[in-house]
Design a protein around this motif. Structure first.
Motif, PDB file in Angstrom:
ATOM      1  N   UNK A  16      64.643  42.816  48.831  1.00 44.12           N
ATOM      2  CA  UNK A  16      63.863  43.495  49.848  1.00 44.12           C
ATOM      3  C   UNK A  16      62.923  44.487  49.172  1.00 44.12           C
ATOM      4  N   UNK A  17      61.688  44.514  49.619  1.00 49.63           N
ATOM      5  CA  UNK A  17      60.674  45.414  49.074  1.00 49.63           C
ATOM      6  C   UNK A  17      60.891  46.833  49.597  1.00 49.63           C
ATOM      7  N   UNK A  18      60.837  47.815  48.698  1.00 49.64           N
ATOM      8  CA  UNK A  18      60.952  49.213  49.080  1.00 49.64           C
ATOM      9  C   UNK A  18      59.563  49.769  49.351  1.00 49.64           C
ATOM     10  N   UNK A  19      59.412  50.458  50.455  1.00 48.10           N
ATOM     11  CA  UNK A  19      58.138  51.082  50.800  1.00 48.10           C
ATOM     12  C   UNK A  19      58.270  52.584  50.638  1.00 48.10           C
ATOM     13  N   UNK A  20      57.197  53.204  50.214  1.00 44.56           N
ATOM     14  CA  UNK A  20      57.174  54.642  49.991  1.00 44.56           C
ATOM     15  C   UNK A  20      56.199  55.285  50.959  1.00 44.56           C
ATOM     16  N   UNK A  21      56.604  56.392  51.550  1.00 48.08           N
ATOM     17  CA  UNK A  21      55.774  57.138  52.485  1.00 48.08           C
ATOM     18  C   UNK A  21      54.995  58.190  51.702  1.00 48.08           C
ATOM     19  N   UNK A  22      53.700  58.264  51.920  1.00 44.93           N
ATOM     20  CA  UNK A  22      52.853  59.264  51.271  1.00 44.93           C
ATOM     21  C   UNK A  22      52.736  60.510  52.139  1.00 44.93           C
ATOM     22  N   UNK A  23      52.913  61.677  51.512  1.00 46.09           N
ATOM     23  CA  UNK A  23      52.799  62.951  52.216  1.00 46.09           C
ATOM     24  C   UNK A  23      51.764  63.828  51.524  1.00 46.09           C
ATOM     25  N   UNK A  24      51.003  64.570  52.311  1.00 45.74           N
ATOM     26  CA  UNK A  24      50.033  65.528  51.773  1.00 45.74           C
ATOM     27  C   UNK A  24      49.738  66.568  52.845  1.00 45.74           C
TER      28      UNK A  24
ATOM     29  N   UNK B  56      59.668  70.467  55.702  1.00 45.57           N
ATOM     30  CA  UNK B  56      60.607  70.043  56.733  1.00 45.57           C
ATOM     31  C   UNK B  56      60.677  68.516  56.796  1.00 45.57           C
ATOM     32  N   UNK B  57      59.527  67.867  56.768  1.00 43.55           N
ATOM     33  CA  UNK B  57      59.470  66.407  56.834  1.00 43.55           C
ATOM     34  C   UNK B  57      60.128  65.794  55.593  1.00 43.55           C
TER      35      UNK B  57
ATOM     36  N   UNK C 191      59.583  58.898  49.411  1.00 42.30           N
ATOM     37  CA  UNK C 191      58.262  59.451  49.681  1.00 42.30           C
ATOM     38  C   UNK C 191      57.616  59.899  48.376  1.00 42.30           C
ATOM     39  N   UNK C 192      56.306  60.061  48.429  1.00 45.77           N
ATOM     40  CA  UNK C 192      55.526  60.599  47.314  1.00 45.77           C
ATOM     41  C   UNK C 192      54.756  61.789  47.856  1.00 45.77           C
ATOM     42  N   UNK C 193      54.927  62.948  47.228  1.00 50.29           N
ATOM     43  CA  UNK C 193      54.248  64.170  47.652  1.00 50.29           C
ATOM     44  C   UNK C 193      52.952  64.310  46.865  1.00 50.29           C
ATOM     45  N   UNK C 194      51.824  64.259  47.565  1.00 52.16           N
ATOM     46  CA  UNK C 194      50.510  64.340  46.933  1.00 52.16           C
ATOM     47  C   UNK C 194      49.914  65.746  46.992  1.00 52.16           C
ATOM     48  N   UNK C 195      50.695  66.737  47.415  1.00 51.31           N
ATOM     49  CA  UNK C 195      50.231  68.120  47.416  1.00 51.31           C
ATOM     50  C   UNK C 195      49.884  68.590  48.810  1.00 51.31           C
ATOM     51  N   UNK C 196      49.593  69.737  48.889  1.00 52.92           N
ATOM     52  CA  UNK C 196      49.623  70.865  48.003  1.00 52.92           C
ATOM     53  C   UNK C 196      51.071  71.301  47.767  1.00 52.92           C
TER      54      UNK C 196
END
Length: 44
Positions: free
Chosen positions: A1-9, A20-21, A32-37
């Motif tokens: 199964x493919x893993x999907x990543x949620x992008x946050x910024x 919080x999220x 998830x991947x945190x793109x900042x700030x």
């Protein structure tokens, strides 16, 4: 199964909500991947 990543910024005003999220996603086992700030310091 493919893993999907949620992008946050966000800008500095949304930093607290983004934290919080991130906690929610971690508790539910989502990746998830945190793109900042990365602080509440103004970045406008």
């Amino acid at each position: 199964m493919e893993t999907k990543t949620i992008g946050l910024a966000s800008d500095h005003a949304g930093y607290a909500l983004k934290q919080f999220v991130k906690k929610y996603l971690e508790e539910k086992g989502y990746e998830y991947k945190d793109y900042g700030t990365y602080t509440e310091e103004s970045c406008d």
